[in-house]
Structure formats: structure tokens, C-alpha cells
Design a protein around this motif. Structure first.
Motif, PDB file in Angstrom:
ATOM      1  N   SER A  70     -19.175 -38.694  19.705  1.00 31.81           N
ATOM      2  CA  SER A  70     -19.232 -39.786  20.785  1.00 31.81           C
ATOM      3  C   SER A  70     -20.436 -39.621  21.775  1.00 31.81           C
ATOM      4  CB  SER A  70     -17.917 -39.831  21.784  1.00 31.81           C
ATOM      5  OG  SER A  70     -17.845 -38.678  22.505  1.00 31.81           O
ATOM      6  N   HIS A  71     -20.838 -38.421  21.721  1.00 32.74           N
ATOM      7  CA  HIS A  71     -22.064 -37.975  22.873  1.00 32.74           C
ATOM      8  C   HIS A  71     -22.777 -37.132  22.014  1.00 32.74           C
ATOM      9  CE1 HIS A  71     -19.037 -39.556  25.673  1.00 32.74           C
ATOM     10  NE2 HIS A  71     -19.985 -39.866  26.413  1.00 32.74           N
ATOM     11  N   CYS A  72     -24.134 -37.217  22.620  1.00 31.60           N
ATOM     12  CA  CYS A  72     -24.901 -36.032  22.229  1.00 31.60           C
ATOM     13  C   CYS A  72     -25.834 -35.311  23.348  1.00 31.60           C
ATOM     14  CB  CYS A  72     -26.047 -36.542  20.959  1.00 31.60           C
ATOM     15  SG  CYS A  72     -27.113 -37.653  21.437  1.00 31.60           S
ATOM     16  N   VAL A 116     -26.993 -35.433  28.766  1.00 36.61           N
ATOM     17  CA  VAL A 116     -25.723 -35.876  27.836  1.00 36.61           C
ATOM     18  C   VAL A 116     -25.483 -37.228  28.151  1.00 36.61           C
ATOM     19  CG1 VAL A 116     -23.116 -35.374  27.483  1.00 36.61           C
ATOM     20  CG2 VAL A 116     -24.834 -33.478  28.321  1.00 36.61           C
ATOM     21  N   VAL A 117     -25.746 -38.100  26.382  1.00 39.08           N
ATOM     22  CA  VAL A 117     -25.384 -39.333  26.604  1.00 39.08           C
ATOM     23  C   VAL A 117     -24.394 -39.713  25.696  1.00 39.08           C
ATOM     24  CG1 VAL A 117     -28.132 -39.491  27.292  1.00 39.08           C
ATOM     25  CG2 VAL A 117     -27.440 -39.501  24.829  1.00 39.08           C
ATOM     26  N   ALA A 118     -23.877 -41.005  25.729  1.00 38.51           N
ATOM     27  CA  ALA A 118     -23.006 -41.600  24.885  1.00 38.51           C
ATOM     28  C   ALA A 118     -23.686 -42.347  23.728  1.00 38.51           C
ATOM     29  CB  ALA A 118     -22.074 -42.398  25.477  1.00 38.51           C
ATOM     30  N   ILE A 119     -23.309 -41.862  22.385  1.00 35.95           N
ATOM     31  CA  ILE A 119     -24.053 -42.534  21.205  1.00 35.95           C
ATOM     32  C   ILE A 119     -23.065 -43.763  20.858  1.00 35.95           C
ATOM     33  CG2 ILE A 119     -24.250 -42.200  18.771  1.00 35.95           C
ATOM     34  CD1 ILE A 119     -24.119 -39.177  19.291  1.00 35.95           C
ATOM     35  N   GLU A 120     -24.066 -45.061  21.201  1.00 32.47           N
ATOM     36  CA  GLU A 120     -23.497 -46.296  20.670  1.00 32.47           C
ATOM     37  C   GLU A 120     -23.783 -46.603  19.290  1.00 32.47           C
ATOM     38  OE1 GLU A 120     -21.886 -47.947  22.855  1.00 32.47           O
ATOM     39  OE2 GLU A 120     -22.167 -46.534  24.354  1.00 32.47           O
ATOM     40  N   SER A 121     -24.838 -46.353  18.567  1.00 29.47           N
ATOM     41  CA  SER A 121     -24.982 -46.325  17.230  1.00 29.47           C
ATOM     42  C   SER A 121     -26.215 -45.513  16.690  1.00 29.47           C
ATOM     43  CB  SER A 121     -25.188 -47.860  16.811  1.00 29.47           C
ATOM     44  OG  SER A 121     -26.488 -48.213  17.359  1.00 29.47           O
ATOM     45  N   PHE A 146     -22.541 -33.304  21.257  1.00 27.62           N
ATOM     46  CA  PHE A 146     -21.742 -32.655  22.320  1.00 27.62           C
ATOM     47  C   PHE A 146     -20.699 -32.675  21.923  1.00 27.62           C
ATOM     48  CE2 PHE A 146     -18.811 -33.126  25.821  1.00 27.62           C
ATOM     49  CZ  PHE A 146     -19.325 -32.214  26.793  1.00 27.62           C
ATOM     50  N   VAL A 147     -20.008 -31.422  22.114  1.00 28.74           N
ATOM     51  CA  VAL A 147     -18.744 -30.595  21.407  1.00 28.74           C
ATOM     52  C   VAL A 147     -18.004 -29.984  22.839  1.00 28.74           C
ATOM     53  CG1 VAL A 147     -17.591 -29.184  19.942  1.00 28.74           C
ATOM     54  CG2 VAL A 147     -19.614 -30.206  19.442  1.00 28.74           C
ATOM     55  N   PRO A 148     -17.002 -30.766  23.230  1.00 27.97           N
ATOM     56  CA  PRO A 148     -16.361 -30.188  24.403  1.00 27.97           C
ATOM     57  C   PRO A 148     -15.968 -28.636  24.528  1.00 27.97           C
ATOM     58  CG  PRO A 148     -15.569 -32.515  24.177  1.00 27.97           C
ATOM     59  CD  PRO A 148     -16.451 -31.926  23.030  1.00 27.97           C
ATOM     60  N   GLU A 149     -15.211 -28.450  23.179  1.00 30.26           N
ATOM     61  CA  GLU A 149     -14.936 -27.060  23.225  1.00 30.26           C
ATOM     62  C   GLU A 149     -16.005 -26.089  23.215  1.00 30.26           C
ATOM     63  OE1 GLU A 149     -12.227 -29.838  21.094  1.00 30.26           O
ATOM     64  OE2 GLU A 149     -14.356 -29.611  21.419  1.00 30.26           O
ATOM     65  N   PHE A 150     -17.201 -26.546  22.962  1.00 30.13           N
ATOM     66  CA  PHE A 150     -18.453 -25.432  22.982  1.00 30.13           C
ATOM     67  C   PHE A 150     -19.237 -25.780  24.299  1.00 30.13           C
ATOM     68  CE2 PHE A 150     -19.107 -26.056  18.334  1.00 30.13           C
ATOM     69  CZ  PHE A 150     -17.816 -25.694  17.807  1.00 30.13           C
ATOM     70  N   ASP A 151     -19.035 -26.837  24.692  1.00 25.38           N
ATOM     71  CA  ASP A 151     -20.064 -27.213  26.110  1.00 25.38           C
ATOM     72  C   ASP A 151     -19.290 -27.437  27.338  1.00 25.38           C
ATOM     73  OD1 ASP A 151     -22.249 -27.523  24.217  1.00 25.38           O
ATOM     74  OD2 ASP A 151     -21.405 -29.285  23.636  1.00 25.38           O
ATOM     75  N   ILE A 152     -18.062 -27.474  27.406  1.00 23.46           N
ATOM     76  CA  ILE A 152     -17.324 -27.222  28.856  1.00 23.46           C
ATOM     77  C   ILE A 152     -16.731 -26.078  28.886  1.00 23.46           C
ATOM     78  CG2 ILE A 152     -15.721 -28.540  30.248  1.00 23.46           C
ATOM     79  CD1 ILE A 152     -16.459 -31.080  28.472  1.00 23.46           C
ATOM     80  N   PRO A 153     -17.241 -25.202  29.808  1.00 26.38           N
ATOM     81  CA  PRO A 153     -16.316 -23.795  30.116  1.00 26.38           C
ATOM     82  C   PRO A 153     -15.047 -24.177  30.875  1.00 26.38           C
ATOM     83  CG  PRO A 153     -18.523 -23.865  30.919  1.00 26.38           C
ATOM     84  CD  PRO A 153     -18.344 -25.208  30.440  1.00 26.38           C
ATOM     85  N   SER A 154     -14.064 -23.153  30.534  1.00 22.66           N
ATOM     86  CA  SER A 154     -12.989 -23.545  31.397  1.00 22.66           C
ATOM     87  C   SER A 154     -12.781 -23.144  32.887  1.00 22.66           C
ATOM     88  CB  SER A 154     -11.814 -22.897  30.661  1.00 22.66           C
ATOM     89  OG  SER A 154     -12.019 -21.672  30.764  1.00 22.66           O
ATOM     90  N   ASP A 155     -13.535 -22.266  33.345  1.00 25.98           N
ATOM     91  CA  ASP A 155     -13.552 -21.938  34.596  1.00 25.98           C
ATOM     92  C   ASP A 155     -14.845 -21.979  35.124  1.00 25.98           C
ATOM     93  OD1 ASP A 155     -12.886 -20.451  37.069  1.00 25.98           O
ATOM     94  OD2 ASP A 155     -13.295 -18.734  36.338  1.00 25.98           O
ATOM     95  N   VAL A 156     -15.328 -23.129  35.992  1.00 28.09           N
ATOM     96  CA  VAL A 156     -16.595 -23.543  36.434  1.00 28.09           C
ATOM     97  C   VAL A 156     -16.576 -23.419  37.943  1.00 28.09           C
ATOM     98  CG1 VAL A 156     -18.049 -25.526  36.413  1.00 28.09           C
ATOM     99  CG2 VAL A 156     -16.827 -24.964  34.391  1.00 28.09           C
ATOM    100  N   HIS A 157     -17.873 -22.938  38.322  1.00 24.14           N
ATOM    101  CA  HIS A 157     -17.953 -22.962  39.792  1.00 24.14           C
ATOM    102  C   HIS A 157     -19.579 -23.613  39.809  1.00 24.14           C
ATOM    103  CE1 HIS A 157     -14.819 -20.186  40.542  1.00 24.14           C
ATOM    104  NE2 HIS A 157     -15.439 -19.503  39.540  1.00 24.14           N
ATOM    105  N   THR A 158     -19.920 -24.219  40.781  1.00 30.81           N
ATOM    106  CA  THR A 158     -21.070 -25.044  41.120  1.00 30.81           C
ATOM    107  C   THR A 158     -21.804 -24.594  42.161  1.00 30.81           C
ATOM    108  OG1 THR A 158     -19.901 -26.900  42.077  1.00 30.81           O
ATOM    109  CG2 THR A 158     -20.211 -27.103  39.867  1.00 30.81           C
ATOM    110  N   GLY A 159     -22.044 -23.325  42.343  1.00 32.71           N
ATOM    111  CA  GLY A 159     -22.673 -22.856  43.397  1.00 32.71           C
ATOM    112  C   GLY A 159     -23.001 -23.288  44.725  1.00 32.71           C
TER     113      GLY A 159
END
Length: 178
Positions: A70-72, A116-121, A146-159
């Protein structure tokens, strides 16, 4: 010392940072934005903006199977950000000088951007994407799924953003990003 094919910096001479690296663009990103002035700051501010990513013919086979995502992630060269790369910048969402590496400012020592963008086609050599936030004719360096399991950490802080009292009042670039 080699680690997975990489030389660790502590074992390199002190002039290791004098090395230069060269990348050849693999394609071009086309968008409706002729300049950074007034364009979206991040893909979230460009969720309805459509663009195209055209890879060179020699890289077209690399797009095989990307349409199933869906995204890349697009990696690109900030060709319109200017040569000045201060180490302290006033970022979007704040009015305090911050270290450039704690911001998403386009003025960077190596001028590498990420979106990170959505792939339309995906058709032939071309991706149609939405959520694109770059200047037209931006040189493309790489594409990654873009793979959420790889690219979205579970514990995030934004400084500093966690404590910032700034409100999002605009999703467009201003003079800080020109």
C-alpha cells in the motif's frame, strides 16, 4: 573492524569523514510543486497530492511486486534546498533553534530526503503515488516497501516535539525551508 560488510568508524583513520560517496539517480519524482515555497512540509500535509515516480528503464524490473504494497518509502536528493546546511535550524512546529539531526528540515549535510507515500498504481517504469511532498523533478535515489512490522517501533518518543507547545497551524513550507 568489519561487521556485516561494514567498516566500523572507530577502526578507521580520523579522516574517514573526508571520504565522498556518489549515487546515481535511479529516476525522477514529478509533482505539482515547482519550488519549495508553499509546498507541503511532510506527506501528512500532502495526503491528497498525486505525483509520479518514473524510474530509468534499466531499473523497471525492480518495481516487480511493489504494487502489492500500500505504501513505499522514497529516498531522494534535496536538489532545491540550497547548499547551506546549518547544524542548528528553526524547525516546522517550533520557534526554537534545534539540532538539524533532531528535525526533518531539508537543509542537511547530505541533502537526503525520505517520504512515505501511498502507492496508487505501478505501470511499467512508473509509480503513481499520493501523499507526495517534494519539489518537481526531484532526483530519486531508492524505493523501499513500507512494512509496518519493520518500520513502526512499538515504543516511540518524539524528543522536543513531545514537550512542544506549538500547534500545527500550517502544513505548508515557509521561508525556513527555501
Amino acid at each position: 573492524m568489519l561487521l556485516g560488510g561494514y567498516i566500523l568508524l572507530e577502526d578507521k583513520p580520523s579522516n574517514v569523514l573526508d571520504n565522498t560517496f556518489s549515487y546515481d539517480p535511479i529516476g525522477l519524482i514529478r509533482t505539482p510543486f515547482d519550488s519549495p515555497d508553499g509546498m507541503p512540509i511532510q506527506p501528512t500535509g500532502a495526503d491528497s497530492v498525486t505525483g509520479t515516480v518514473k524510474v530509468e528503464e534499466s531499473y523497471a524490473d525492480g518495481l516487480t511486486d511493489l504494487a502489492g504494497f500500500s505504501h513505499c518509502i522514497l529516498l531522494y536528493h534535496f536538489h532545491a534546498s540550497g547548499d547551506d546546511a546549518p547544524l542548528q535550524v528553526e524547525p516546522f512546529l517550533d520557534d526554537t533553534q534545534r539540532g538539524v539531526f533532531s528535525t526533518r528540515a531539508p537543509q542537511r549535510p547530505n541533502r537526503i530526503g525520505l517520504s512515505v507515500v501511498a502507492i496508487e498504481s505501478v505501470t511499467g517504469q512508473e509509480l503513481t503515488v499520493t501523499g507526495i511532498d517534494v519539489v518537481d523533478k526531484t532526483p530519486l535515489l531508492d524505493i523501499k516497501p513500507f512494512v509496518p512490522e519493520f518500520d513502526i517501533p512499538s515504543d516511540v518518543h518524539t524528543g522536543w516535539l513531545d514537550a512542544s507547545e506549538s500547534k500545527i497551524d500550517s502544513e505548508r513550507a515557509d521561508e525556513r525551508f527555501l
